[in-house]
Scaffold this motif. Sequence first.
Motif, short mmCIF file in Angstrom:
data_model
loop_
_atom_site.label_atom_id
_atom_site.label_comp_id
_atom_site.label_asym_id
_atom_site.label_seq_id
_atom_site.Cartn_x
_atom_site.Cartn_y
_atom_site.Cartn_z
N LYS A 241 5.85 -1.60 -9.96
CA LYS A 241 6.98 -1.74 -10.78
C LYS A 241 7.01 -0.59 -12.01
CE LYS A 241 10.65 -4.46 -13.03
NZ LYS A 241 10.79 -6.09 -13.23
N LYS A 242 5.96 -0.67 -12.77
CA LYS A 242 5.94 -0.06 -13.76
C LYS A 242 5.63 1.44 -13.36
CE LYS A 242 2.72 1.15 -17.72
NZ LYS A 242 1.53 0.64 -18.37
N ASN A 243 4.85 2.00 -12.33
CA ASN A 243 5.02 3.06 -11.86
C ASN A 243 6.31 3.79 -11.53
OD1 ASN A 243 2.14 3.31 -12.34
ND2 ASN A 243 1.81 2.79 -10.00
N TYR A 244 7.00 2.75 -10.85
CA TYR A 244 8.48 3.13 -10.50
C TYR A 244 9.32 3.72 -11.40
CZ TYR A 244 13.16 2.97 -8.11
OH TYR A 244 14.40 3.24 -7.58
N ALA A 245 9.27 2.83 -12.59
CA ALA A 245 10.11 3.10 -13.58
C ALA A 245 9.49 4.45 -14.23
CB ALA A 245 10.05 1.96 -14.66
N GLU A 246 8.32 4.62 -14.47
CA GLU A 246 7.78 5.86 -15.27
C GLU A 246 8.18 7.06 -14.21
OE1 GLU A 246 3.71 5.06 -15.73
OE2 GLU A 246 3.86 3.74 -17.46
N ALA A 247 8.16 7.09 -12.85
CA ALA A 247 8.74 8.07 -12.01
C ALA A 247 10.09 8.54 -12.55
CB ALA A 247 8.46 7.64 -10.42
N LEU A 248 10.99 7.47 -12.79
CA LEU A 248 12.24 7.87 -13.12
C LEU A 248 12.42 8.24 -14.52
CD1 LEU A 248 13.94 4.81 -11.13
CD2 LEU A 248 14.13 7.41 -10.56
N GLY A 249 11.31 8.08 -15.47
CA GLY A 249 11.57 8.42 -16.58
C GLY A 249 12.13 7.03 -17.55
N LEU A 250 12.03 5.81 -16.82
CA LEU A 250 12.89 4.73 -17.46
C LEU A 250 11.72 3.58 -17.93
CD1 LEU A 250 15.68 4.18 -14.69
CD2 LEU A 250 15.71 5.33 -16.97
N ARG B 103 0.78 -1.15 0.06
CA ARG B 103 0.04 0.09 0.10
C ARG B 103 0.90 1.21 0.03
NH1 ARG B 103 -0.79 -2.07 5.17
NH2 ARG B 103 0.17 -0.82 6.73
N ASP B 104 2.12 1.21 0.32
CA ASP B 104 3.01 2.38 0.34
C ASP B 104 3.30 2.78 -0.82
OD1 ASP B 104 4.20 0.65 3.29
OD2 ASP B 104 3.55 2.86 3.20
N TYR B 105 3.19 1.96 -1.92
CA TYR B 105 3.52 2.34 -3.36
C TYR B 105 2.47 3.56 -3.87
CZ TYR B 105 6.89 -1.61 -4.06
OH TYR B 105 7.90 -2.25 -3.88
N ALA B 106 1.68 3.40 -3.15
CA ALA B 106 0.78 4.85 -3.28
C ALA B 106 1.15 6.29 -3.46
CB ALA B 106 -0.66 4.77 -2.82
N GLN B 107 2.28 6.31 -2.53
CA GLN B 107 3.04 7.38 -2.56
C GLN B 107 4.42 7.33 -3.13
OE1 GLN B 107 1.75 9.94 -0.94
NE2 GLN B 107 -0.20 8.57 -0.54
N MET B 108 4.77 6.18 -4.00
CA MET B 108 5.96 6.16 -4.59
C MET B 108 6.31 7.04 -5.74
SD MET B 108 8.66 4.12 -5.13
CE MET B 108 8.07 2.39 -4.64
N ASN B 109 5.44 7.44 -6.62
CA ASN B 109 5.82 8.51 -7.38
C ASN B 109 6.08 9.92 -6.94
OD1 ASN B 109 5.29 6.46 -9.50
ND2 ASN B 109 3.39 7.45 -10.39
N VAL C 1 9.59 9.70 -5.06
CA VAL C 1 10.22 10.05 -6.07
C VAL C 1 10.71 10.95 -6.81
CG1 VAL C 1 11.13 9.07 -8.51
CG2 VAL C 1 10.67 7.33 -6.67
N GLU C 2 9.54 11.80 -7.11
CA GLU C 2 9.64 13.23 -7.82
C GLU C 2 10.21 14.11 -6.73
OE1 GLU C 2 5.67 13.92 -8.81
OE2 GLU C 2 5.82 12.45 -10.59
N ASP C 3 9.96 13.94 -5.35
CA ASP C 3 10.55 14.73 -4.67
C ASP C 3 12.06 15.01 -4.48
OD1 ASP C 3 8.05 15.95 -3.90
OD2 ASP C 3 7.75 14.84 -2.15
N VAL C 4 12.48 13.42 -4.41
CA VAL C 4 14.16 13.17 -4.29
C VAL C 4 14.68 13.62 -5.59
CG1 VAL C 4 15.76 11.36 -3.84
CG2 VAL C 4 13.76 11.44 -2.70
#
Length: 220
Positions: free
Chosen positions: A153-162, A42-48, A51-54
């Motif tokens: 995983k897809k959301n994480y990759a997209e947040a990194l632009g990968l 459920r913490d992945y809801a805040q993933m993007n 990542v964007e903040d960092v």
Amino acid sequence: MTGNNRFTLTMICFGFVIAASVLIKQSASSEQNEPKPEITVRDYAQMNVAVEDVLKEMPEITEELERIHLGHIEDEMEELLSVTKAEFRIRVENNLTKQEHSAEFMRAMAEKETDRYVDALRIAREEYGIHVAEEEVTEFIKKNVANIRNKEKKNYAEALGLTLYQLDYQFDRDFYVMDVLWERLTPIVMDEYPKQNGESEQSHSQRIKEEFFSRVAESE
């Protein structure tokens, strides 16, 4: 290691701080004595957002991402281990878990972790004749990582632009160097530190890792 475990947020940080979380997987090289609870899905809801903040806090990570877009992969395993990426992951974890570590503290954690990985590779090479090859890491990712495709995983990759391919084979490649190293080291180190009476498989594996990484610490 199961697919679900690869998408927890647990990071190895040796020395004065040995339990911190990291994105995507639980590394086989942990020497944690009292690990923090793993972050749940459920913490992945805040993933993007995290990542964007960092990314805003750490513009230098964009250089790592640009290298990936150019298709650059280091030839030597030690060069693949990046303090910048380690710091980035620690900062993301820091945001997700609402911790208040200073930038200086997180940088020191990243430097410590990266140094330990480099020393582990050196000891494996010098004492055991084990050298992790690029082909081994690529094959490990192909068999154990690239086939895992989920929304988080897809959301994480997209947040990194990968792309997912770039995430697995390039950005997170340093994770899997250590997995491959440990796979090759385990049978040898098990002979040096045999299972004790009444010791479970998990406890034995943990003790072996602690013994090995204590040698890494002594070598510094």
